[in-house]
Design a protein around this motif. Structure first.
Motif, PDB file in Angstrom:
ATOM      1  N   PHE A  52       0.840  -1.211   0.000  1.00 40.16           N
ATOM      2  CA  PHE A  52       0.000   0.000   0.000  1.00 40.16           C
ATOM      3  C   PHE A  52       0.873   1.259   0.000  1.00 40.16           C
ATOM      4  O   PHE A  52       0.589   2.237  -0.691  1.00 40.16           O
ATOM      5  CB  PHE A  52      -0.915   0.021   1.228  1.00 40.16           C
ATOM      6  N   THR A  53       1.940   1.232   0.811  1.00 40.93           N
ATOM      7  CA  THR A  53       2.818   2.404   0.933  1.00 40.93           C
ATOM      8  C   THR A  53       3.491   2.703  -0.406  1.00 40.93           C
ATOM      9  O   THR A  53       3.633   3.874  -0.791  1.00 40.93           O
ATOM     10  CB  THR A  53       3.867   2.189   2.046  1.00 40.93           C
ATOM     11  N   TRP A  54       3.873   1.655  -1.130  1.00 47.75           N
ATOM     12  CA  TRP A  54       4.454   1.856  -2.459  1.00 47.75           C
ATOM     13  C   TRP A  54       3.441   2.462  -3.423  1.00 47.75           C
ATOM     14  O   TRP A  54       3.784   3.334  -4.231  1.00 47.75           O
ATOM     15  CB  TRP A  54       4.991   0.535  -3.021  1.00 47.75           C
ATOM     16  N   GLN A  55       2.171   2.037  -3.343  1.00 47.00           N
ATOM     17  CA  GLN A  55       1.123   2.610  -4.199  1.00 47.00           C
ATOM     18  C   GLN A  55       0.973   4.114  -3.953  1.00 47.00           C
ATOM     19  O   GLN A  55       0.892   4.913  -4.893  1.00 47.00           O
ATOM     20  CB  GLN A  55      -0.220   1.922  -3.933  1.00 47.00           C
ATOM     21  N   LEU A  56       0.939   4.488  -2.669  1.00 42.55           N
ATOM     22  CA  LEU A  56       0.813   5.907  -2.312  1.00 42.55           C
ATOM     23  C   LEU A  56       2.030   6.694  -2.798  1.00 42.55           C
ATOM     24  O   LEU A  56       1.915   7.803  -3.320  1.00 42.55           O
ATOM     25  CB  LEU A  56       0.672   6.061  -0.794  1.00 42.55           C
ATOM     26  N   THR A  57       3.196   6.092  -2.610  1.00 39.48           N
ATOM     27  CA  THR A  57       4.450   6.735  -3.021  1.00 39.48           C
ATOM     28  C   THR A  57       4.462   6.986  -4.531  1.00 39.48           C
ATOM     29  O   THR A  57       4.819   8.085  -4.993  1.00 39.48           O
ATOM     30  CB  THR A  57       5.656   5.853  -2.621  1.00 39.48           C
ATOM     31  N   GLU A  81      12.768   1.877   4.823  1.00 45.01           N
ATOM     32  CA  GLU A  81      14.107   1.549   4.305  1.00 45.01           C
ATOM     33  C   GLU A  81      14.041   1.111   2.843  1.00 45.01           C
ATOM     34  O   GLU A  81      14.891   1.484   2.036  1.00 45.01           O
ATOM     35  CB  GLU A  81      14.775   0.474   5.177  1.00 45.01           C
ATOM     36  N   ASP A  82      13.029   0.330   2.505  1.00 43.72           N
ATOM     37  CA  ASP A  82      12.849  -0.148   1.129  1.00 43.72           C
ATOM     38  C   ASP A  82      12.632   1.025   0.169  1.00 43.72           C
ATOM     39  O   ASP A  82      13.248   1.095  -0.898  1.00 43.72           O
ATOM     40  CB  ASP A  82      11.636  -1.101   1.107  1.00 43.72           C
ATOM     41  N   ILE A  83      11.768   1.954   0.564  1.00 41.17           N
ATOM     42  CA  ILE A  83      11.462   3.095  -0.309  1.00 41.17           C
ATOM     43  C   ILE A  83      12.667   4.028  -0.423  1.00 41.17           C
ATOM     44  O   ILE A  83      13.000   4.503  -1.516  1.00 41.17           O
ATOM     45  CB  ILE A  83      10.187   3.826   0.194  1.00 41.17           C
ATOM     46  N   LYS A  84      13.356   4.271   0.703  1.00 41.07           N
ATOM     47  CA  LYS A  84      14.541   5.142   0.676  1.00 41.07           C
ATOM     48  C   LYS A  84      15.578   4.648  -0.335  1.00 41.07           C
ATOM     49  O   LYS A  84      16.221   5.432  -1.024  1.00 41.07           O
ATOM     50  CB  LYS A  84      15.192   5.187   2.069  1.00 41.07           C
ATOM     51  N   LYS A  85      15.728   3.327  -0.410  1.00 44.77           N
ATOM     52  CA  LYS A  85      16.737   2.743  -1.302  1.00 44.77           C
ATOM     53  C   LYS A  85      16.350   2.853  -2.770  1.00 44.77           C
ATOM     54  O   LYS A  85      17.202   2.738  -3.643  1.00 44.77           O
ATOM     55  CB  LYS A  85      16.936   1.247  -0.963  1.00 44.77           C
ATOM     56  N   ASN A  86      15.069   3.021  -3.029  1.00 43.29           N
ATOM     57  CA  ASN A  86      14.589   2.854  -4.407  1.00 43.29           C
ATOM     58  C   ASN A  86      13.955   4.084  -5.054  1.00 43.29           C
ATOM     59  O   ASN A  86      13.442   3.991  -6.170  1.00 43.29           O
ATOM     60  CB  ASN A  86      13.585   1.691  -4.456  1.00 43.29           C
TER      61      ASN A  86
END
Length: 265
Positions: A52-57, A81-86
């Motif tokens: 869900f967080t990736w969808q919002l991002t 951490e996953d989003i920061k890296k990508n």
């Protein structure tokens, strides 16, 4: 740089962070997205919350934001951490700023944390607190009834007072002098939580500290908007536009002009 700051949350809770950013950084434009249709995130699996967080991002990245704030503790614990890296822009969560503020305010290093089931289960706050000072003692309690109360927009009255008192009862006699509101929804219940805990306990919301860190990061990266003009903020929700508009206008103390309901794939 005139590009907006993006803020995501599971619902209306992140407005507590948005309010502080608008106050501390009046030149900056905010684009906010609350996933009210799938709120609360607390009882969901880590995998669901991360997806869900990736969808919002991705929705906000398409709006050309210059920085992302994950203003949801559950999402911060699951996906930061996953989003920061990508992603190619600065990303800030709310757990580390909240932990820093608590350590700064505590006299006896005996700190309480309240949050969703997901946040408490993750151990993210004890980890963050102990990474700053390993002498700290932490007592964490999940308060799953708080988010639905806030999302309903009815966060006062006898029944709410009873729920807050019962949820916080385990802290009696614990000796904590500082309590972290480990969910950005909880500051909307702030006055009730403070009165229930009593004068001896300092209640910490991460909004203020998160806004300060946002300012510091933007300055360091050369991304601050130095044009002195009043920005127009945009708010999106996956739930009811009218409900979101009512709660957001009340919390931000202004009639918001740009509030939209969207569907995420």
């Amino acid at each position: 740089m005139k590009q907006p700051i993006g803020i995501i949350d599971s619902g209306v809770g992140g407005l507590t962070v948005a309010k502080e950013i608008i106050r501390q950084l009046p030149n900056e434009q905010i684009i906010y997205l609350g996933d009210n249709a799938r709120c609360p995130y607390g009882p969901r699996t880590k995998e669901e919350v991360r997806a869900f967080t990736w969808q919002l991002t991705e929705f906000l990245l398409a709006k050309k934001i210059k920085m992302l704030i994950i203003a949801c503790n559950t999402a911060t614990a699951a996906a930061l951490e996953d989003i920061k890296k990508n992603v190619p822009i600065p990303v800030l969560g709310v757990i580390q700023p909240g932990a820093r503020a608590a350590i700064k305010n505590s006299s006896n290093l005996n700190i309480g944390v309240i949050g969703t089931v997901g946040t408490v289960k993750s151990g993210a706050y004890p980890d963050a607190l102990k990474s700053i000072n390993d002498q700290v003692s932490v007592k964490s309690i999940a308060c799953p009834k708080f988010v639905p109360i806030v999302e309903s927009g009815e966060y006062s009255g006898a029944l709410v007072k009873k729920v807050v008192a019962e949820s916080l009862a385990p802290f009696k006699g614990s000796g904590i002098d500082t309590l972290i509101l480990g969910c950005t929804h909880y500051p909307l219940l702030g006055p009730l939580i403070s009165s229930t805990m009593g004068k001896g306990v300092k209640v910490i919301s991460s909004g203020d500290e998160t806004a300060r860190e946002t300012s510091a990061i933007l300055e360091y990266k050369g991304l601050l908007n130095d044009q002195n003009e009043k920005p127009e903020h945009y708010f999106y929700t996956t739930g009811s536009r009218d409900m979101f508009h009512r709660i957001a206008s009340s919390w931000l103390q202004k009639d918001l002009q740009h509030v939209y309901s969207i569907k995420l794939n």
